[in-house]
Structures are given as structure tokens and as C-alpha cells.
Scaffold this active site. Structure first.
Site, short mmCIF file in Angstrom:
data_model
loop_
_atom_site.label_atom_id
_atom_site.label_comp_id
_atom_site.label_asym_id
_atom_site.label_seq_id
_atom_site.Cartn_x
_atom_site.Cartn_y
_atom_site.Cartn_z
N ASN A 387 -84.28 67.95 108.69
CA ASN A 387 -83.49 67.04 107.88
C ASN A 387 -83.62 67.32 106.38
O ASN A 387 -82.73 67.90 105.77
CB ASN A 387 -83.90 65.59 108.18
CG ASN A 387 -82.83 64.58 107.80
OD1 ASN A 387 -82.06 64.79 106.88
ND2 ASN A 387 -82.79 63.48 108.52
N ASP A 388 -84.75 66.93 105.81
CA ASP A 388 -84.92 67.04 104.36
C ASP A 388 -84.83 68.48 103.87
O ASP A 388 -84.35 68.75 102.77
CB ASP A 388 -86.27 66.45 103.93
CG ASP A 388 -86.37 64.98 104.29
OD1 ASP A 388 -85.36 64.27 104.16
OD2 ASP A 388 -87.45 64.53 104.71
#
Length: 461
Positions: A387-388
Site C-alpha cells: 500500500n504505502d
């Protein structure tokens, strides 16, 4: 006997270093681990041969209990829980050093007849070992979800309290080194250092856990080296310095990979928050959904596919299904590689360990810089729970908490498919702009199940 011990130590150190060299790649990692373990066994035997060594039954009991707990735990641990185990086992080392320092204080009458350097090294080991033990236990609790993974702090009081706890521990050490012989001083020192370790790690969120684990590992090594200096034990000094140096280098490399300084990470307050700059965007902006069948067709007609693994793959234990999918694609003449971000997952090298377990060829694992240069020529980038580390906001949004962090630029690929359970945020607690990119399609569901469905569709094509 002392000459024999010295020779055995030299052999052990050579095996430590040779074994460490083997850990640079998965093909030699197992052999390197066994070589280093053999070196440690030799070092232990050499230490037991030192004159004056006694309490053999107590030593045997300790070895037996350690093996009884450690071996089953290491054999049964799931790969998803590997970060927790690393944090816990690392903490045990720091705790052992702190207890040894306490014993030395008692058996030497508060270092009454010892050189000053012995007292200083032992007290340093006590502080750092206690910080490492309790900090590692908090890291374990966060990773195991026994305590909240988000940042937990006292706000403005956090840093003054940390400084006060550290000052209390150092002050007790100074008084003891100056001749103080009250056992209450060493107890206060250990308790203050313990509280400091807890209060330092609690405010650190999940996004920074890989760096924290590496840092605590380095601290354990340094405490062991200091204790070796106090005990005049060469094996402890060398082994501790190897762990401390390698852990420090790894910590620095990972901090650079996040474009954050180590002091900023230790200051805490980042990662795992629930309120973010992008909060609410999931409802305001549309996303494009896809299916396993469409994903299989898209990849089957691609020339190059890059898999981007993240913690979602670890949670779902999808690495074996991913390897099967890659084998099917390669059988069709498609080039497959894996883009690895340095801080993907929850410990250093987490994705490498998972993919190595699935026998993914090491030369297919690409580092961030190499992957970023290949994304523009990539037909499909398959993001599995990362994600990040794929969030374009790190480059485009100065107000984002991850702004400036180097990312995998999957958004430069011709097409992006994201496998994810939901639209929830990652460890940093912010919305991922990649999900709303015109080139991105979302395949919702458990990663292992989704990849399994893709595999079945590929088999039918």
C-alpha cells in the site's frame, strides 16, 4: 587451556564472518546460517572451558530450557509471524545482558575492586539491554496485535518524559560508577531503562516497524559487546559488534529508503493512524473493479509482468500461489519479475523471505531502483497488498505524511492491478492515490484466493 580457548575463539569468529557472507543471498543463506551456528557452538564450548567455570547442572538446565522453548517455537512459527518472532527473540538477548549486568553488580560488590572501564561497560550494557528487551516486547505486542499498532503517545509530554527516564538511568549509572553501592541504584537504573524502552517504541506506528526491529537488534548487539568487555569475554565482544554493526548499517539503509532520519523515527508519531490526509476519498472518488478472469486475460497477453508484493501477500500466505501463477505466465513466454521495496512488510527482508520460501528464483527479485526503471516498459504491474510503498502521494502531495519517501513507481506501468481486501489504508493510515488512477483496476478479496482464481483462469486459456 587459555591457548586452546583462544584458538577456538578465532575459529568461531572466522565462522561467524564466513556465515554472515552466506546470508547475502537465499541460495547460500541456509548454509551460511549453519556455518554461523557452528561458530557459536564452538564459542560456547570454548567459554565453558575457561578456568573457574562451574555450576554445570545450572548451565545444563539453562541450555535445556532454552532449547525446549526455542526449537519448537522456531520450527512452528508461520512466515506471517516471523517479524514477531524476530522481535521477541532479539529482546530476549537484550534482557539476558541486562540480567548479567545486575549479577555482575552483586558479585563484584558494586564493582568495588574492578577497573573503572568494567563498571562503565557493564552499566552501559544494563541500560541498553533493558531498553532493547522492553522495546522489543512492545514491538512484538504491536505486531501480534496484542496492543494497538497505531502511534500511542502522551502528546507534548512524550519527549520530556522520555528524556527524564533516560536521565534517571544515566544518573544512577554515574552514581554507581562513582562508588555508590546500594542495590536500589541498579534496580532503579533497570526500571528507568525499561520504562524508557516502552515509551520510545509505543509512539512508533506500524509503518516504521521494520526500522524499529532493525534498530533494536543493533542495540542488543551493542549491549552484548559492552558486556563482553566487562567480562573480558572475546566471543561476546566480537559477536556483539558484528550484530551491532550490521544492525546499524541495515537501520540506516532502511531509514534512507523511507527518506526519514533515525531520530525522526524514534521520535514516533507516524504510522498506523486512523485519520489521514486522504480520509473520505474512498467514498468520493470512483474506482475501477476487475475480475480474476479479466486479470488472467490481461496478463496472458502481456510481454512483461511485475509482481509487487506487500504485507497483504504475507497475511494471506499467497507466495506459493504467486509462484504458480508466475510459472504459468513464463510458460507462455511472458517475462515475470518481482519489485521489492526495502521496507515492504513488517521486518527487514520480509518479502524476500516469503518468496524464497516459495522457491522464487533470486534473480527475479528486483530492488526498487531497478524496478522503477523497468515499470515504463511493464505491461501489467500486479500489486499484492503493498500500500504505502506504491502511493504516488509520496511524490505529488507535500502535505502527505509520507511525502519524500521513495516508492515503487507502479503508476508508470501501462496497467496496474491491485489485489486488496478493501479500500482500507495501509500502516501510514492514509489513502492511496494509486487506487483511483485511470490505469488501475482493483481486484477485491483475499490475496491467496484471488491469485488462486487467476491461476485457474490462466490454466483454461
Amino acid at each position: 587451556m587459555n591457548s586452546l580457548v583462544g584458538i577456538l575463539y578465532i575459529v568461531a569468529f572466522a565462522l561467524f564472518i564466513y556465515g554472515l557472507m552466506g546470508l547475502t543471498g537465499p541460495r547460500t543463506a541456509v548454509r551460511g546460517n549453519w556455518i554461523a551456528a557452528a561458530g557459536m557452538a564452538i564459542a560456547v564450548v570454548a567459554t565453558l572451558l575457561l578456568p573457574g567455570m562451574g555450576n554445570w547442572w545450572l548451565i545444563a538446565l539453562g541450555i535445556g530450557l532454552g532449547a525446549l522453548v526455542g526449537v519448537p517455537a522456531a520450527r512452528k512459527v508461520k512466515m506471517t509471524a516471523m517479524p514477531q518472532m524476530v522481535a521477541l527473540f532479539n529482546g530476549v538477548g537484550g534482557g539476558a545482558v541486562a540480567l548479567i549486568a545486575w549479577v555482575e553488580f552483586r558479585t563484584t560488590d558494586a564493582y568495588a575492586h574492578e577497573p573503572r572501564y568494567v563498571a562503565i561497560a557493564s552499566l552501559f550494557a544494563a541500560i541498553v539491554g533493558s531498553v532493547s528487551f522492553w522495546g522489543s516486547n512492545i514491538a512484538f505486542g504491536k505486531l501480534q496485535e496484542l496492543i494497538p499498532g497505531r502511534s500511542v503517545s502522551l502528546g507534548r509530554l512524550q519527549q520530556p518524559l522520555n528524556a527524564l527516564l533516560l536521565l534517571a538511568a544515566v544518573a544512577c549509572a554515574v552514581v554507581i560508577a562513582a562508588g555508590g553501592d546500594s542495590e536500589l541504584l541498579i534496580i532503579i537504573l533497570l526500571l528507568a531503562a525499561a520504562a524508557f524502552g516502552v515509551m520510545v517504541v509505543l509512539p512508533i506506528g506500524g509503518a516504521d516497524m521494520p526500522v524499529v526491529i532493525s534498530l533494536l537488534n543493533a542495540l542488543t548487539g551493542l549491549s552484548a559487546a559492552a558486556m563482553g568487555l566487562a567480562l573480558d569475554n572475546t566471543a561476546l565482544i566480537v559477536a556483539g559488534m558484528i550484530v551491532g554493526a550490521s544492525g546499524s548499517i541495515l537501520t540506516n539503509l532502511m531509514a534512507k529508503a523511507m527518506n526519514r532520519s533515525i531520530p525522526a523515527i524514534v521520535a514516533g508519531g507516524f504510522g498506523g493512524t486512523t485519520v489521514s490526509a486522504g480520509a473520505g476519498k474512498a467514498e468520493e472518488r470512483p474506482v475501477r473493479r476487475t475480475s480474476a478472469a479479466d486479470t488472467a486475460i490481461q496478463m496472458a497477453y502481456a510481454g512483461r509482468v511485475v509482481v509487487v508484493p506487500g504485507y497483504g501477500m504475507a497475511v494471506a500466505q499467497a507466495q506459493h500461489a504467486v509462484r504458480e501463477m508466475a510459472d504459468l505466465l513464463e510458460a507462455k513466454g511472458i517475462t515475470v519479475s518481482y519489485a521489492i521495496h526495502p521496507v515492504a512488510g513488517r521486518m527487514p527482508g520480509h518479502m524476500n523471505v516469503l518468496l524464497a520460501e516459495a522457491d522464487v528464483p533470486y534473480d527475479q527479485l528486483k530492488e526498487m531502483d531497478e524496478s522503477n526503471s523497468e515499470f515504463p516498459q511493464t505491461d501489467v504491474a500486479l500489486v499484492i497488498g503493498a500500500n504505502d510503498v506504491t502511493n504516488p502521494a509520496a511524490e505529488t502531495d507535500p502535505g502527505s505524511p509520507i511525502y519524500g519517501m521513495p516508492i515503487l513507481k507502479v503508476n508508470t506501468s501501462r496497467s496496474v492491478i491491485v489485489l486488496k481486501r478493501s479500500m482500507s489504508s495501509g500502516f501510514a493510515g492514509i489513502d492511496n492515490d494509486l487506487f483511483y488512477d485511470a490505469r488501475t483496476s482493483m481486484l477485491f478479496g483475499d490475496a491467496k484466493s484471488s491469485v488462486g482464481e487467476i491461476v485457474e483462469e490462466l490454466k483454461s486459456l
